[in-house]
Design an enzyme around this catalytic site. Structure first.
Site, PDB file in Angstrom:
ATOM      1  N   ARG A 125       0.823  -1.215   0.000  1.00  0.00           N
ATOM      2  CA  ARG A 125       0.000   0.000   0.000  1.00  0.00           C
ATOM      3  C   ARG A 125       0.860   1.269   0.000  1.00  0.00           C
ATOM      4  O   ARG A 125       1.937   1.301   0.602  1.00  0.00           O
ATOM      5  CB  ARG A 125      -0.960  -0.046   1.195  1.00  0.00           C
ATOM      6  CG  ARG A 125      -1.894  -1.242   1.062  1.00  0.00           C
ATOM      7  CD  ARG A 125      -2.841  -1.377   2.220  1.00  0.00           C
ATOM      8  NE  ARG A 125      -3.760  -0.248   2.288  1.00  0.00           N
ATOM      9  CZ  ARG A 125      -4.609  -0.059   3.287  1.00  0.00           C
ATOM     10  NH1 ARG A 125      -4.650  -0.904   4.291  1.00  0.00           N
ATOM     11  NH2 ARG A 125      -5.425   0.974   3.275  1.00  0.00           N
ATOM     12  N   ASP A 318     -15.320   2.379   3.289  1.00  0.00           N
ATOM     13  CA  ASP A 318     -15.101   0.986   3.717  1.00  0.00           C
ATOM     14  C   ASP A 318     -16.332   0.109   3.482  1.00  0.00           C
ATOM     15  O   ASP A 318     -16.261  -1.111   3.618  1.00  0.00           O
ATOM     16  CB  ASP A 318     -14.730   0.939   5.206  1.00  0.00           C
ATOM     17  CG  ASP A 318     -13.342   1.538   5.458  1.00  0.00           C
ATOM     18  OD1 ASP A 318     -12.552   1.628   4.497  1.00  0.00           O
ATOM     19  OD2 ASP A 318     -13.062   1.916   6.609  1.00  0.00           O
ATOM     20  N   ARG A 391     -13.085  -7.104   4.720  1.00  0.00           N
ATOM     21  CA  ARG A 391     -14.392  -6.579   4.276  1.00  0.00           C
ATOM     22  C   ARG A 391     -14.926  -7.342   3.058  1.00  0.00           C
ATOM     23  O   ARG A 391     -16.131  -7.442   2.854  1.00  0.00           O
ATOM     24  CB  ARG A 391     -14.309  -5.079   4.007  1.00  0.00           C
ATOM     25  CG  ARG A 391     -13.884  -4.315   5.257  1.00  0.00           C
ATOM     26  CD  ARG A 391     -14.412  -2.918   5.326  1.00  0.00           C
ATOM     27  NE  ARG A 391     -13.665  -2.180   6.344  1.00  0.00           N
ATOM     28  CZ  ARG A 391     -13.946  -2.175   7.644  1.00  0.00           C
ATOM     29  NH1 ARG A 391     -14.951  -2.861   8.118  1.00  0.00           N
ATOM     30  NH2 ARG A 391     -13.204  -1.477   8.482  1.00  0.00           N
TER      31      ARG A 391
HETATM   32  C1  S3P Z   1      -9.379   5.119   8.305  1.00  0.00           C
HETATM   33  C2  S3P Z   1      -9.511   5.856   7.173  1.00  0.00           C
HETATM   34  C3  S3P Z   1      -9.861   5.286   5.877  1.00  0.00           C
HETATM   35  C4  S3P Z   1     -10.470   3.902   6.028  1.00  0.00           C
HETATM   36  C5  S3P Z   1      -9.719   3.042   6.968  1.00  0.00           C
HETATM   37  C6  S3P Z   1      -9.651   3.677   8.349  1.00  0.00           C
HETATM   38  C7  S3P Z   1      -8.984   5.805   9.551  1.00  0.00           C
HETATM   39  O1  S3P Z   1      -8.696   5.167   5.094  1.00  0.00           O
HETATM   40  O2  S3P Z   1     -10.557   3.282   4.768  1.00  0.00           O
HETATM   41  O3  S3P Z   1     -10.344   1.768   7.105  1.00  0.00           O
HETATM   42  O4  S3P Z   1      -9.159   5.233  10.634  1.00  0.00           O
HETATM   43  O5  S3P Z   1      -8.500   6.942   9.461  1.00  0.00           O
HETATM   44  P1  S3P Z   1      -8.136   6.409   4.224  1.00  0.00           P
HETATM   45  O6  S3P Z   1      -7.772   7.468   5.163  1.00  0.00           O
HETATM   46  O7  S3P Z   1      -6.950   5.852   3.516  1.00  0.00           O
HETATM   47  O8  S3P Z   1      -9.236   6.783   3.301  1.00  0.00           O
END
Ligand code: S3P
Length: 432
Positions: A125, A318, A391
Site C-alpha cells: 500500500r 469501507d 471486508r
Molecule cells: C481510516 C480511514 C480510511 C479507512 C480506513 C480507516 C482511519 O482510510 O478506509 O479503514 O481510521 O482513518 P483512508 O484514510 O486511507 O481513506
C-alpha cells in the site's frame, strides 16, 4: 472458511464490537496525553492490537483492565505527554494502514529513527501519501520505490516545520498523520483535502481539549498542545454494523436493531445510500459526547439501484464492498464512481468485488474508479475468495445469505482484523 446458505426473513437485535478507527486513535491519543486514560469499548482486533503493541514498543505502559471472549476490551493507557522512547526493534503494523500512517505522524517528531513494517498487503500500500507531507515538515522517510512502500524508516526531528498541505486524496489517515505531526510543530499546520474524510481525529482531539479548527475541507492545528488525559468510550463500529444492515435491508419481512453504534455523519454514508435505494431505516441518537452514538433500525424492503460518487464516497469508503452486494440485490443498474481509492485498500476492492459478484452470477462492468452492477437477478451460490481482505470476506458472507445454493467464502481469518465474532453472529443469524 464460511459456509453460507440462504436464510428466511429474520428478526434480530445486536451490538457490534468497537469502532476500529476510534480504537486506534483512543490508544494513540491516550499515549500522547498527560496521564492515565481508561478506554472502554476498545475493539479487540488484530489491527488495533498492533497499535497497542506499537505504543508499548515506544515506552508507553498499557494495562488490560477487561477481556471479552475475543480479547481485551478495556485498557488503561498511561500517557507520557508526547514523549516516547526509541524502540529496540522494528515495529510490526500487521495489516493495519491506520497504525502505520498515524504512527508515522507521531514518529516524524521523535528524536530517533524507527522502522515500520507490515504484512504482504500493507507492504503493497502507498506510504508516499504520508511521506510527502511529513518530509515537507522536516522528517526523513525512506521506503521502497516511488510509492514509498513498507518497510519504511522514519528519522524524526524535534524541529518540525508547520505546513499548509493540500492532500491530493480525501484520506483521514493522511489528514491525521499531518495533524499529529502538527501537534509537535511550532505554529499552525493545516491540511486540505478534496472532500471531507472521517473527522474522528478532530473530534477526539477536541474531547481531549486540543484545539483544531475546520474551515470547509481544511483543518488546522497549533503545535505545542498536550491532550488532556480523559477516559474514552468507543461505540460500536458502523462499518461492522453495515453487514447486518444490508443482510436485513434487502429482505422484506426482516427486522433488525443495532444498538450502541457510532453515527458520526462522516461515516454514515452507507445509511444514506441504502435509504436512497429504498431501504426502510431509522437512526436515533442517544448520546452526543464528542461522537454521536445511537441505534439503527431496519425493516426489510425491496431495493432499487442508485448512482453514487463524489463527496459521498469518503463517507462510505469501507462499505463499498457491502454496498455493491446491496446493488446486486437491487432492481436496476447501480453505478459507483470516484472510488479509485478502493484499489489501494487491503486488497484491490474494485476487482475483488467484481470478480466475486461475477462468480455469483451477477453482471458487473469494472471501471478504473468504480463499477456498474446489474442488480435484481437471483444470486447463485459459489466459492469466493476474500483475498485476505476482511471486508471482502464479510460482504460475500452476506451475499451468500441471499444466494441459491451454498456459498463458500475462503480465507476468512482476516476478519479478525476488524470484526472478531462476525462468524459467530453469522451462525446465529443462519440458525434464527
Ligand atoms: C481510516 C480511514 C480510511 C479507512 C480506513 C480507516 C482511519 O482510510 O478506509 O479503514 O481510521 O482513518 P483512508 O484514510 O486511507 O481513506
Amino acid at each position: 472458511m464460511y459456509k453460507v446458505r440462504a436464510i428466511a426473513p429474520f428478526s434480530a437485535e445486536l451490538q457490534v464490537p468497537g469502532d476500529k478507527s476510534l480504537s486506534h486513535r483512543a490508544v494513540m491519543f491516550g499515549a500522547l496525553s498527560n496521564g492515565p486514560c481508561e478506554i472502554s469499548g476498545f475493539l479487540p482486533s488484530a489491527d488495533c492490537w498492533c497499535t497497542v503493541e506499537a505504543m508499548r514498543a515506544l515506552g508507553i505502559e498499557i494495562e488490560v483492565l477487561e477481556e471479552t471472549e475475543w480479547g481485551p476490551s478495556k485498557l488503561l493507557v498511561h500517557g507520557k505527554g508526547g514523549k516516547f522512547e526509541a524502540p529496540s526493534a522494528p515495529i510490526n503494523c500487521g495489516n493495519s494502514g491506520t497504525t502505520m500512517r498515524l504512527l508515522a505522524g507521531i514518529l516524524a517528531a521523535q528524536p530517533f529513527e524507527t522502522e515500520l513494517y507490515g504484512d504482504e498487503s500493507l507492504s503493497r500500500r502507498p506510504m508516499d501519501r504520508i511521506a510527502a507531507p511529513l518530509r515537507l515538515m522536516g522528517a526523513e522517510i525512506e521506503g521502497r520505490g516511488e510509492r514509498c512502500t513498507a518497510p519504511i524508516r522514519i528519522r524524526g526531528t524535534q524541529d518540525l516545520t508547520p505546513i499548509a498541505y493540500e492532500s491530493p486524496v480525501a484520506s483521514a489517515q493522511v489528514k491525521s498523520a499531518v495533524l499529529l505531526a502538527g501537534l509537535y510543530a511550532k505554529g499552525k499546520t493545516s491540511v486540505s483535502e478534496p472532500y471531507l474524510s472521517r473527522d474522528h481525529t478532530e473530534r477526539l482531539l477536541k474531547y481531549l481539549l486540543v484545539k483544531t479548527v475546520r474551515e470547509g475541507n481544511t483543518v488546522s492545528i497549533w503545535g505545542g498542545q498536550t491532550p488532556e488525559s480523559r477516559d474514552m468510550r468507543v461505540p460500536g463500529d458502523i462499518s461492522s454494523a453495515a453487514f447486518w444492515i444490508v443482510a436485513a435491508a434487502a429482505r422484506p419481512g426482516s427486522r433488525l436493531r443495532v444498538k450502541n453504534v457510532g453515527l458520526n455523519p462522516t461515516r454514515t454514508g452507507i445509511l444514506s445510500a441504502l435509504t436512497r435505494m429504498g431501504a426502510r431505516l431509522s437512526e436515533s441518537i442517544d448520546e452526543e459526547n464528542g461522537e454521536p452514538v445511537g441505534s439503527v433500525e431496519v425493516v426489510g424492503h425491496k431495493l432499487r439501484a442508485i448512482e453514487i460518487g463524489g463527496d459521498d464516497i469518503p463517507k462510505l469508503i469501507d462499505e463499498i464492498p457491502i454496498l455493491a452486494v446491496a446493488g446486486a440485490l437491487a432492481e436496476g443498474k447501480t453505478i459507483i464512481r470516484d472510488a479509485r481509492e478502493l484499489r489501494v485498500k487491503e486488497s484491490d476492492r474494485i476487482s475483488a468485488v467484481a470478480e466475486n459478484l461475477r462468480r455469483m452470477g451477477v453482471t458487473v462492468d469494472e471501471f478504473a474508479d468504480g463499477m456498474e452492477i446489474t442488480g435484481g437477478a437471483q444470486l447463485k451460490g459459489a466459492t469466493v475468495d476474500s483475498l485476505g481482505d476482511h471486508r471482502i470476506a464479510m460482504a460475500f458472507a452476506i451475499a451468500g445469505l441471499y444466494a441459491e445454493g451454498e456459498t463458500i467464502v475462503r480465507d476468512t481469518d482476516c476478519v479478525n482484523t476488524s470484526y472478531p465474532g462476525f462468524g459467530a453472529e453469522l451462525e446465529q443469524i443462519m440458525k434464527s
